[in-house]
Design an enzyme around this catalytic site. Sequence first.
Site, PDB file in Angstrom:
ATOM      1  N   HIS A  12      11.827 -16.564  14.462  1.00  0.00           N
ATOM      2  CA  HIS A  12      11.786 -17.724  13.573  1.00  0.00           C
ATOM      3  C   HIS A  12      13.004 -17.737  12.662  1.00  0.00           C
ATOM      4  O   HIS A  12      13.648 -16.710  12.439  1.00  0.00           O
ATOM      5  CB  HIS A  12      10.498 -17.723  12.745  1.00  0.00           C
ATOM      6  CG  HIS A  12      10.360 -16.532  11.838  1.00  0.00           C
ATOM      7  ND1 HIS A  12      11.058 -16.410  10.655  1.00  0.00           N
ATOM      8  CD2 HIS A  12       9.620 -15.415  11.949  1.00  0.00           C
ATOM      9  CE1 HIS A  12      10.746 -15.275  10.068  1.00  0.00           C
ATOM     10  NE2 HIS A  12       9.871 -14.639  10.849  1.00  0.00           N
ATOM     11  N   GLY A  13      13.289 -18.896  12.102  1.00  0.00           N
ATOM     12  CA  GLY A  13      14.406 -19.018  11.172  1.00  0.00           C
ATOM     13  C   GLY A  13      14.131 -18.287   9.866  1.00  0.00           C
ATOM     14  O   GLY A  13      13.003 -17.875   9.577  1.00  0.00           O
ATOM     15  N   MET A  16      11.904 -17.691   2.833  1.00  0.00           N
ATOM     16  CA  MET A  16      12.091 -17.173   1.482  1.00  0.00           C
ATOM     17  C   MET A  16      11.772 -15.674   1.415  1.00  0.00           C
ATOM     18  O   MET A  16      12.459 -14.911   0.741  1.00  0.00           O
ATOM     19  CB  MET A  16      11.229 -17.948   0.494  1.00  0.00           C
ATOM     20  CG  MET A  16      11.496 -17.564  -0.953  1.00  0.00           C
ATOM     21  SD  MET A  16      13.232 -17.762  -1.471  1.00  0.00           S
ATOM     22  CE  MET A  16      13.402 -19.526  -1.406  1.00  0.00           C
ATOM     23  N   ASN A  18      12.180 -13.532   3.734  1.00  0.00           N
ATOM     24  CA  ASN A  18      13.313 -12.805   4.312  1.00  0.00           C
ATOM     25  C   ASN A  18      14.387 -12.575   3.257  1.00  0.00           C
ATOM     26  O   ASN A  18      14.944 -11.482   3.151  1.00  0.00           O
ATOM     27  CB  ASN A  18      13.933 -13.563   5.484  1.00  0.00           C
ATOM     28  CG  ASN A  18      13.018 -13.709   6.674  1.00  0.00           C
ATOM     29  OD1 ASN A  18      12.977 -14.765   7.286  1.00  0.00           O
ATOM     30  ND2 ASN A  18      12.283 -12.666   7.026  1.00  0.00           N
ATOM     31  N   GLU A  88       3.123 -11.826  15.143  1.00  0.00           N
ATOM     32  CA  GLU A  88       3.512 -10.432  14.990  1.00  0.00           C
ATOM     33  C   GLU A  88       2.260  -9.621  14.719  1.00  0.00           C
ATOM     34  O   GLU A  88       1.225 -10.159  14.357  1.00  0.00           O
ATOM     35  CB  GLU A  88       4.527 -10.274  13.865  1.00  0.00           C
ATOM     36  CG  GLU A  88       4.033 -10.745  12.512  1.00  0.00           C
ATOM     37  CD  GLU A  88       5.160 -10.777  11.509  1.00  0.00           C
ATOM     38  OE1 GLU A  88       5.478  -9.726  10.970  1.00  0.00           O
ATOM     39  OE2 GLU A  88       5.719 -11.863  11.295  1.00  0.00           O
TER      40      GLU A  88
END
Length: 94
Positions: A12-13, A16, A18, A88
Amino acid sequence: MDRKITFYVTRHGETMYNILNKVQGWSDTPLTPRGIKIARLLGKGLKDIDFVAAYSSDSGRAVETAEIILNESGNKQIKLYRDKRLREWGFGSL
């Protein structure tokens, strides 16, 4: 039958969490503007690929990333299959 199948796998892109170096797990935070931009660039880079199917976990960040990629690559007619089994792994409150 020698039919070739190619899988394209992406993460995924950026979100926040991250940026904050936080483990998201199954928590869901939206994509950042940078995450959206990179997903768009990836979609444009895949514009010559005629996808047959698209799969994503059911997390919002993964779905949003997949939809952006499909739209930008010209494959917006492809149905996006969402499956919680593609999430995940959950490690609880680790």
